[in-house]
Design an enzyme around this catalytic site. Structure first.
Site, PDB file in Angstrom:
ATOM      1  N   ASN A 173       0.847  -1.202   0.000  1.00 52.66           N
ATOM      2  CA  ASN A 173       0.000   0.000   0.000  1.00 52.66           C
ATOM      3  C   ASN A 173       0.873   1.239   0.000  1.00 52.66           C
ATOM      4  OD1 ASN A 173      -2.399  -1.482   0.408  1.00 52.66           O
ATOM      5  ND2 ASN A 173      -2.194  -1.367   2.633  1.00 52.66           N
ATOM      6  N   LEU A 192       1.437  -7.935  22.488  1.00 54.20           N
ATOM      7  CA  LEU A 192       0.692  -7.172  23.497  1.00 54.20           C
ATOM      8  C   LEU A 192       1.160  -5.727  23.566  1.00 54.20           C
ATOM      9  CD1 LEU A 192       1.047  -9.973  26.235  1.00 54.20           C
ATOM     10  CD2 LEU A 192      -0.992  -9.537  24.848  1.00 54.20           C
ATOM     11  N   ASP A 237       5.112   6.721  17.025  1.00 49.13           N
ATOM     12  CA  ASP A 237       4.214   6.248  15.962  1.00 49.13           C
ATOM     13  C   ASP A 237       4.271   4.721  15.956  1.00 49.13           C
ATOM     14  OD1 ASP A 237       2.866   5.631  13.641  1.00 49.13           O
ATOM     15  OD2 ASP A 237       4.078   6.897  12.315  1.00 49.13           O
ATOM     16  N   ALA A 273       3.132  -0.063  11.844  1.00 48.90           N
ATOM     17  CA  ALA A 273       4.061  -1.097  11.361  1.00 48.90           C
ATOM     18  C   ALA A 273       4.893  -1.742  12.467  1.00 48.90           C
ATOM     19  CB  ALA A 273       4.971  -0.586  10.250  1.00 48.90           C
ATOM     20  N   ALA A 274       4.564  -1.485  13.724  1.00 49.60           N
ATOM     21  CA  ALA A 274       5.306  -2.166  14.799  1.00 49.60           C
ATOM     22  C   ALA A 274       5.064  -3.678  14.734  1.00 49.60           C
ATOM     23  CB  ALA A 274       4.888  -1.614  16.159  1.00 49.60           C
ATOM     24  N   GLY A 275       3.804  -4.053  14.532  1.00 50.37           N
ATOM     25  CA  GLY A 275       3.489  -5.480  14.417  1.00 50.37           C
ATOM     26  C   GLY A 275       4.167  -6.096  13.199  1.00 50.37           C
ATOM     27  N   ASP A 276       4.189  -5.357  12.096  1.00 49.64           N
ATOM     28  CA  ASP A 276       4.854  -5.865  10.882  1.00 49.64           C
ATOM     29  C   ASP A 276       6.347  -6.041  11.122  1.00 49.64           C
ATOM     30  OD1 ASP A 276       2.397  -5.652   9.589  1.00 49.64           O
ATOM     31  OD2 ASP A 276       2.831  -3.624   8.879  1.00 49.64           O
ATOM     32  N   GLY A 303       6.233   6.682  10.484  1.00 45.02           N
ATOM     33  CA  GLY A 303       5.967   6.031   9.203  1.00 45.02           C
ATOM     34  C   GLY A 303       6.062   4.524   9.281  1.00 45.02           C
ATOM     35  N   SER A 318      10.319   3.493   9.350  1.00 47.96           N
ATOM     36  CA  SER A 318      10.556   3.290  10.793  1.00 47.96           C
ATOM     37  C   SER A 318      11.254   1.968  11.109  1.00 47.96           C
ATOM     38  CB  SER A 318       9.215   3.320  11.536  1.00 47.96           C
ATOM     39  OG  SER A 318       8.476   2.127  11.303  1.00 47.96           O
TER      40      SER A 318
HETATM   41  O1  RIB Z   1       0.507  -2.411   9.604  1.00 49.17           O
HETATM   42  C1  RIB Z   1       0.670  -1.123   9.088  1.00 49.17           C
HETATM   43  C2  RIB Z   1       0.167  -1.077   7.691  1.00 49.17           C
HETATM   44  O2  RIB Z   1      -1.220  -1.290   7.693  1.00 49.17           O
HETATM   45  C3  RIB Z   1       0.333   0.253   7.002  1.00 49.17           C
HETATM   46  O3  RIB Z   1       1.578   0.380   6.353  1.00 49.17           O
HETATM   47  C4  RIB Z   1      -0.854   0.311   6.068  1.00 49.17           C
HETATM   48  O4  RIB Z   1      -0.521   0.224   4.727  1.00 49.17           O
HETATM   49  C5  RIB Z   1      -1.772  -0.815   6.496  1.00 49.17           C
HETATM   50  O5  RIB Z   1      -1.712  -1.863   5.613  1.00 49.17           O
END
Ligand code: RIB
Length: 305
Positions: free
Chosen positions: A12, A222, A247, A250-253, A288, A292
């Site tokens: 995205n 958590l 911010d 994207a911490a989980g990612d 971001g 980030s």
């Molecule tokens: O997990 C964060 C992401 O969720 C963002 O980058 C956004 O694109 C959404 O998919």
């Protein structure tokens, strides 16, 4: 040779505003800033795994618009193999994100090209799945495609990770047997299990239910509290390093990509979770999604205060 992580998922363009607080229904707020930032749960996890030491391939779709070109360019900049990121007619996926002064966010995504990632498209890149050590999926592409990738990963004997995000309800029951590691956050664990998840005990109850459904192991993230690991025999808690969050996007990612990279590199589960927690903690100190995500040297240099 670095280990191979393959991400089947979304890309995205994030349209990000910062505001003092999140708007209420019908309200107009004056924002403080605006930025377009490469994101998408799939691409973020691919970038995290690549910055943290893995060789990464991504399978996904972008539109034939300027965002699509930028999203592929962002993968190229990380040396991520994007030959399986197809360019299709129409718009790329976008995410509208508001981040408030307490570092919380609200996100609306529009799937765009991500909705075109059909099972047949993934099947066309089977050689990439075959070359994987670890395969990661999320839920921003069609469920039929996620189900296909999970099952194909299992058939090929790969380590299969599902980050069930965003989750709005239970997963298809026949997915569970293909999942080695299911990594939800609290609200996703609640959506999947139908149980409220707001305490250690309730996270354990939800994790137990997901393992009973057939998931191999469950890691419930958590947030600032760290994470809960469950394998059906025991629960382990991993406290998160204390940091000043600006911010949490994207911490989980970052956790998922870092965990996958560490696991693929032969680290133990406990080492991979701790590594993921440091990477995720560092990510919340920066703004971001992809900008980030820390590098391996950032994580190695981190010392908790
Ligand atoms: O997990 C964060 C992401 O969720 C963002 O980058 C956004 O694109 C959404 O998919």
């Amino acid at each position: 040779m670095p280990a191979k992580v393959v991400v089947v998922g979304s890309l995205n363009m994030d349209l990000v505003t910062r505001a003092e607080r999140l708007p209420r229904g019908g309200e107009t707020l004056i924002g403080k800033s605006f930025a377009t930032v490469p994101g998408g749960k799939g691409a973020n996890q691919a970038v995290a795994a690549a910055r943290l030491g893995a060789q990464v391939s991504m399978v996904g779709c972008v539109g034939d618009d300027a965002y699509g070109e930028q999203l592929r360019g962002a993968l190229l900049a990380e040396a991520i193999d994007y030959q399986a990121v197809s360019v299709i007619e129409g718009s790329s996926g976008v995410a509208l994100i508001v981040v408030d002064d307490s570092s919380q966010n609200a996100i609306v995504i529009v799937a765009g090209a991500n909705a075109q990632l059909a099972p047949e498209v993934v099947a066309g890149f089977d050689a990439i799945l075959q070359a994987a050590d670890v395969i990661i999926c999320q839920l921003e592409v069609p469920y039929s495609t996620v189900g296909y990738a999970l099952k194909r990963g299992r058939e090929l004997g790969k380590t299969v990770i599902l980050n069930p995000a965003p989750a709005s309800g239970p997963l298809p029951a026949d997915w569970y047997a293909s999942i080695d590691y299911l990594i939800p956050n609290e609200s996703e664990a609640s959506a999947l299990s139908g149980l409220p998840v707001n305490s250690r005990e309730s996270a354990e109850a939800a994790a137990s239910q997901l393992i009973a459904a057939g998931a191999g192991k469950v890691i419930v993230t958590l947030g600032a509290q760290g994470s809960l690991f469950a394998d059906g025999a025991r629960f382990d808690y991993f406290p998160a390093p204390k940091v000043e969050a600006i911010d949490t996007t994207a911490a989980g990612d970052t956790f998922v990509g870092a965990f996958a990279a560490a696991l693929a590199a032969g680290k133990s589960e406990a080492e991979a979770i701790s590594f993921g927690q440091v990477a995720a903690a560092l990510s919340v100190t920066r703004a971001g999604a992809q900008p980030s995500i820390p590098t391996l040297s950032d994580v190695q240099a981190f010392s908790p205060s």
